[in-house]
Motif scaffolding. Structure first.
Motif, short mmCIF file in Angstrom:
data_model
loop_
_atom_site.label_atom_id
_atom_site.label_comp_id
_atom_site.label_asym_id
_atom_site.label_seq_id
_atom_site.Cartn_x
_atom_site.Cartn_y
_atom_site.Cartn_z
N SER A 2 0.83 -1.21 0.00
CA SER A 2 0.00 0.00 0.00
C SER A 2 0.86 1.26 0.00
N TYR A 3 1.93 1.24 0.77
CA TYR A 3 2.81 2.41 0.88
C TYR A 3 3.50 2.71 -0.45
N THR A 4 3.93 1.67 -1.16
CA THR A 4 4.63 1.88 -2.43
C THR A 4 3.67 2.16 -3.59
N ALA A 5 2.39 1.88 -3.39
CA ALA A 5 1.42 2.11 -4.47
C ALA A 5 1.12 3.60 -4.66
N LYS A 6 1.35 4.38 -3.65
CA LYS A 6 1.05 5.81 -3.69
C LYS A 6 2.35 6.59 -3.83
N VAL A 47 6.94 -5.13 -6.46
CA VAL A 47 7.88 -4.94 -7.58
C VAL A 47 7.18 -4.19 -8.72
N SER A 48 5.95 -4.52 -8.98
CA SER A 48 5.17 -3.81 -10.00
C SER A 48 5.03 -2.33 -9.63
N ASN A 49 4.75 -2.05 -8.37
CA ASN A 49 4.66 -0.65 -7.91
C ASN A 49 5.97 0.10 -8.14
N LEU A 50 7.07 -0.57 -7.88
CA LEU A 50 8.38 0.07 -8.02
C LEU A 50 8.68 0.47 -9.46
N MET A 51 8.07 -0.21 -10.40
CA MET A 51 8.30 0.11 -11.80
C MET A 51 7.72 1.47 -12.16
N HIS A 52 6.92 2.05 -11.27
CA HIS A 52 6.38 3.39 -11.48
C HIS A 52 7.24 4.47 -10.81
N PHE A 53 8.25 4.06 -10.06
CA PHE A 53 9.13 5.01 -9.39
C PHE A 53 9.95 5.78 -10.43
N HIS A 79 15.48 7.64 -12.35
CA HIS A 79 16.79 7.99 -11.79
C HIS A 79 17.00 7.37 -10.41
N LEU A 80 15.93 7.20 -9.62
CA LEU A 80 16.05 6.56 -8.31
C LEU A 80 16.40 5.08 -8.46
N LEU A 81 15.72 4.44 -9.39
CA LEU A 81 15.99 3.02 -9.63
C LEU A 81 17.41 2.81 -10.14
N GLU A 82 17.85 3.67 -11.05
CA GLU A 82 19.21 3.55 -11.59
C GLU A 82 20.25 3.76 -10.48
N ASN A 100 2.08 -3.87 -15.88
CA ASN A 100 3.42 -3.50 -16.32
C ASN A 100 4.46 -4.60 -16.08
N LEU A 101 4.01 -5.79 -15.72
CA LEU A 101 4.94 -6.87 -15.36
C LEU A 101 4.26 -8.21 -15.58
N ALA A 102 4.98 -9.13 -16.19
CA ALA A 102 4.44 -10.48 -16.35
C ALA A 102 5.58 -11.48 -16.17
#
Length: 188
Positions: free
Chosen positions: A32-36, A79-85, A88-91, A123-125
């Motif tokens: 829930s926290y990463t979804a927002k 992990v799916s939520n993180l793909m919306h981050f 530059h943060l992910l890199e 966004n993930l399969a």
């Protein structure tokens, strides 16, 4: 240290073995926290350390994925939520800690404890299947749109069949030759 970073650090430090329900409850809260991504219009995640702490937390959850049925699906959601981050943060997190590679590994492991439906997000399969030892020429994986639904599908083919889909609504496709996944010593 920002409040978001402090909260994520606490997720990473929690002793999950205290009670059986603490793992699932923690995972649900992190999902829930990463979804927002925004709080009151302000970007919530602004530091690579946020991503690194999420990675450490997900890694902690993996110790319980084989005993908690629902956990695999929740990890895939995270992990799916993180793909919306922000990219530059992910890199940055990948460069500092290899975090994104860890997320891919975690999603793969979680998928092995989840249903196929739980392993497919917008966004993930992830699809797990055994590759036959026979003379395979490769694997073709595609996003297919069937009756308004997106389906992720992978097929193997031997030299006689070839790789082809007959569906007309292929959104994306990638082909992996057998040399990408077979043992070079067994090839002739």
């Amino acid at each position: 240290i920002r409040e978001t970073t402090r909260i994520l650090e606490q997720f990473a430090k929690v002793n999950l073995s205290i009670t059986r329900n603490s793992v699932l409850e923690s995972a649900r809260r992190l999902r829930s926290y990463t979804a927002k991504l925004y709080d009151d219009g302000i970007e919530k995640f602004r530091d690579a350390l946020d991503v690194i702490y999420i990675g450490k937390t997900v890694d902690n959850y993996l110790d319980f994925v084989h005993t908690e049925k629902e956990l695999g699906s929740i990890i895939i959601d995270i992990v799916s939520n993180l793909m919306h981050f922000p990219r530059h943060l992910l890199e940055q997190a990948q460069l500092l800690n290899g975090t994104c590679k860890k997320f891919v590994d975690a999603a793969e492991m979680a998928a092995s404890y989840s249903t196929a439906a739980d392993s497919q997000k917008s966004n993930l399969a992830i699809e797990l299947f055994n590759i036959p030892n026979e003379a395979s020429v490769g694997i073709l994986c595609s996003w297919i749109k069937v009756e308004g639904q997106r389906i992720f599908q992978c097929n193997t083919a031997n030299k006689m069949q070839g790789l082809a889909f007959h569906e007309k609504n292929i959104e994306a496709s990638i082909q992996f030759p057998a040399t990408q996944y077979s043992n070079p010593q067994t090839q002739s």
